[in-house]
Design a protein around this motif. Sequence first.
Motif, PDB file in Angstrom:
ATOM      1  N   THR A 152       0.856  -1.188   0.000  1.00 32.15           N
ATOM      2  CA  THR A 152       0.000   0.000   0.000  1.00 32.15           C
ATOM      3  C   THR A 152       0.891   1.237   0.000  1.00 32.15           C
ATOM      4  O   THR A 152       1.612   1.484   0.966  1.00 32.15           O
ATOM      5  CB  THR A 152      -0.932   0.024   1.223  1.00 32.15           C
ATOM      6  OG1 THR A 152      -1.637  -1.213   1.315  1.00 32.15           O
ATOM      7  CG2 THR A 152      -1.942   1.164   1.108  1.00 32.15           C
ATOM      8  N   THR A 154       1.423   5.480  -1.671  1.00 32.12           N
ATOM      9  CA  THR A 154       0.891   6.641  -2.381  1.00 32.12           C
ATOM     10  C   THR A 154       1.848   7.003  -3.511  1.00 32.12           C
ATOM     11  O   THR A 154       3.058   6.789  -3.425  1.00 32.12           O
ATOM     12  CB  THR A 154       0.739   7.850  -1.446  1.00 32.12           C
ATOM     13  OG1 THR A 154       2.006   8.155  -0.849  1.00 32.12           O
ATOM     14  CG2 THR A 154      -0.281   7.572  -0.366  1.00 32.12           C
ATOM     15  N   SER A 156       3.207  10.087  -5.914  1.00 27.70           N
ATOM     16  CA  SER A 156       3.333  11.517  -6.173  1.00 27.70           C
ATOM     17  C   SER A 156       4.238  11.712  -7.380  1.00 27.70           C
ATOM     18  O   SER A 156       5.226  10.988  -7.549  1.00 27.70           O
ATOM     19  CB  SER A 156       3.924  12.256  -4.970  1.00 27.70           C
ATOM     20  OG  SER A 156       3.084  12.136  -3.840  1.00 27.70           O
ATOM     21  N   ARG A 161       0.494  14.746  -5.363  1.00 27.79           N
ATOM     22  CA  ARG A 161      -0.033  13.408  -5.088  1.00 27.79           C
ATOM     23  C   ARG A 161      -1.100  13.049  -6.112  1.00 27.79           C
ATOM     24  O   ARG A 161      -2.019  13.814  -6.374  1.00 27.79           O
ATOM     25  CB  ARG A 161      -0.600  13.332  -3.676  1.00 27.79           C
ATOM     26  CG  ARG A 161      -1.138  11.959  -3.318  1.00 27.79           C
ATOM     27  CD  ARG A 161      -1.511  11.849  -1.856  1.00 27.79           C
ATOM     28  NE  ARG A 161      -0.344  11.934  -0.988  1.00 27.79           N
ATOM     29  CZ  ARG A 161      -0.396  11.770   0.332  1.00 27.79           C
ATOM     30  NH1 ARG A 161      -1.550  11.522   0.929  1.00 27.79           N
ATOM     31  NH2 ARG A 161       0.711  11.871   1.044  1.00 27.79           N
ATOM     32  N   TYR A 162      -0.961  11.849  -6.698  1.00 23.08           N
ATOM     33  CA  TYR A 162      -1.917  11.355  -7.692  1.00 23.08           C
ATOM     34  C   TYR A 162      -2.963  10.442  -7.086  1.00 23.08           C
ATOM     35  O   TYR A 162      -4.106  10.434  -7.509  1.00 23.08           O
ATOM     36  CB  TYR A 162      -1.163  10.583  -8.788  1.00 23.08           C
ATOM     37  CG  TYR A 162      -0.737  11.406  -9.979  1.00 23.08           C
ATOM     38  CD1 TYR A 162      -0.801  10.888 -11.260  1.00 23.08           C
ATOM     39  CD2 TYR A 162      -0.266  12.701  -9.819  1.00 23.08           C
ATOM     40  CE1 TYR A 162      -0.405  11.633 -12.361  1.00 23.08           C
ATOM     41  CE2 TYR A 162       0.137  13.456 -10.900  1.00 23.08           C
ATOM     42  CZ  TYR A 162       0.070  12.923 -12.173  1.00 23.08           C
ATOM     43  OH  TYR A 162       0.459  13.668 -13.244  1.00 23.08           O
ATOM     44  N   GLY A 163      -2.564   9.599  -6.159  1.00 23.87           N
ATOM     45  CA  GLY A 163      -3.484   8.609  -5.604  1.00 23.87           C
ATOM     46  C   GLY A 163      -2.694   7.555  -4.866  1.00 23.87           C
ATOM     47  O   GLY A 163      -1.551   7.780  -4.461  1.00 23.87           O
ATOM     48  N   TYR A 164      -3.302   6.377  -4.703  1.00 27.43           N
ATOM     49  CA  TYR A 164      -2.612   5.326  -3.973  1.00 27.43           C
ATOM     50  C   TYR A 164      -2.833   3.981  -4.652  1.00 27.43           C
ATOM     51  O   TYR A 164      -3.720   3.814  -5.490  1.00 27.43           O
ATOM     52  CB  TYR A 164      -3.100   5.269  -2.521  1.00 27.43           C
ATOM     53  CG  TYR A 164      -4.442   4.605  -2.338  1.00 27.43           C
ATOM     54  CD1 TYR A 164      -4.538   3.264  -1.938  1.00 27.43           C
ATOM     55  CD2 TYR A 164      -5.627   5.303  -2.575  1.00 27.43           C
ATOM     56  CE1 TYR A 164      -5.773   2.651  -1.790  1.00 27.43           C
ATOM     57  CE2 TYR A 164      -6.858   4.694  -2.424  1.00 27.43           C
ATOM     58  CZ  TYR A 164      -6.920   3.369  -2.033  1.00 27.43           C
ATOM     59  OH  TYR A 164      -8.140   2.754  -1.893  1.00 27.43           O
ATOM     60  N   TYR A 165      -1.984   3.010  -4.287  1.00 27.29           N
ATOM     61  CA  TYR A 165      -2.092   1.637  -4.770  1.00 27.29           C
ATOM     62  C   TYR A 165      -2.263   0.701  -3.581  1.00 27.29           C
ATOM     63  O   TYR A 165      -1.674   0.904  -2.519  1.00 27.29           O
ATOM     64  CB  TYR A 165      -0.822   1.209  -5.517  1.00 27.29           C
ATOM     65  CG  TYR A 165      -0.539   1.966  -6.787  1.00 27.29           C
ATOM     66  CD1 TYR A 165      -1.025   1.517  -8.012  1.00 27.29           C
ATOM     67  CD2 TYR A 165       0.247   3.112  -6.760  1.00 27.29           C
ATOM     68  CE1 TYR A 165      -0.745   2.201  -9.185  1.00 27.29           C
ATOM     69  CE2 TYR A 165       0.537   3.803  -7.925  1.00 27.29           C
ATOM     70  CZ  TYR A 165       0.041   3.348  -9.134  1.00 27.29           C
ATOM     71  OH  TYR A 165       0.317   4.027 -10.286  1.00 27.29           O
ATOM     72  N   GLY A 207      -7.604   1.450  -5.153  1.00 28.03           N
ATOM     73  CA  GLY A 207      -6.803   2.566  -5.632  1.00 28.03           C
ATOM     74  C   GLY A 207      -6.605   2.519  -7.132  1.00 28.03           C
ATOM     75  O   GLY A 207      -7.468   2.056  -7.882  1.00 28.03           O
ATOM     76  N   ILE A 208      -5.452   2.988  -7.609  1.00 29.36           N
ATOM     77  CA  ILE A 208      -5.146   2.988  -9.040  1.00 29.36           C
ATOM     78  C   ILE A 208      -5.007   1.542  -9.509  1.00 29.36           C
ATOM     79  O   ILE A 208      -4.246   0.770  -8.938  1.00 29.36           O
ATOM     80  CB  ILE A 208      -3.851   3.775  -9.320  1.00 29.36           C
ATOM     81  CG1 ILE A 208      -3.961   5.207  -8.776  1.00 29.36           C
ATOM     82  CG2 ILE A 208      -3.554   3.811 -10.815  1.00 29.36           C
ATOM     83  CD1 ILE A 208      -2.661   5.982  -8.817  1.00 29.36           C
TER      84      ILE A 208
END
Length: 309
Positions: A152, A154, A156, A161-165, A207-208
Amino acid sequence: MTGYGFGLVLHPTRDVSEVVGIVDRWAARRGRTLAVRSADRHRVPSSVQPVPADELAARCDALISIGGDGTMLGALRAAVRTPKPVLGVHLGRLGFLVEVDPPELPGALDRLATGDFTVESHACLSCEVCGDDVVAFNDVALVRRPGSGFVTVTLSVDGRRYGYYRCDALVVATPTGSTAYSYAAGGPLVSPATHAVVVTPSAPMAGISRSVVLSPDETIHLELRPDSAAVAVEMDGLVIREATTEGSVRVRYVRDAGQVVRLDPNRYQERNQIKLSLLDLPLLPEQLRELLPEQLRDQFDRRRMRPPR
């Protein structure tokens, strides 16, 4: 500082004595000097001089990688601070970087010695992994340990910051590396003529969930979240961190970091088309036929003419 002609980079476990012997005999006839990393001195004839691993590339005019793509990547990493031409001699099974088979080696060495070759430039990823600086020519991957939960992190890009996985693994790849771990995880094949970075999650849970293709001029920052499982960090398939539970990975794309020797670029591309066909690319039968050696084309034609059962 003593200079050497060619430095040998050996597959870590396979028997390379036959190929090393070919190179050693060629060097003796041509009056060329050879060097190898000190740790491999017991695997080569006494005529090959041992040098510290971190000095091999700097003290040689070119490197000869004996193995498969993994050995070739190691040779490129060894020369990243002082890029030198790297000739790949094939001992592996499925290679995208290595061009020369052992029977072709004496002629290839003649051309290497006279500069009769072209250089294929390769980019790398310059990575800061939890405070340590490493380089990768294929990919850097954050991988879950079996039974320990999920990766997990994030994402950037250039500080935004774009998002998280939330996934089994997260792979950051160069165009060269797009045919390796990233492809296996569902990522796109990226032309080696393209400058880009591909971020691909494997088995995403939240997430992504798709690959992100980024500019080579953007800096990528991956930060482990507090709820992440322990994560192993791999660089070109080598584990450099066993179980990281906190920290970050910062990735920067570096152009022209490696020099791969090409003796016949057209033949190299034809071989790669065959290898890529093994990755389920939709080649038409007539396209595949043109890529086969002449002696196999008649056999191919006969099989195509057989009536269906």
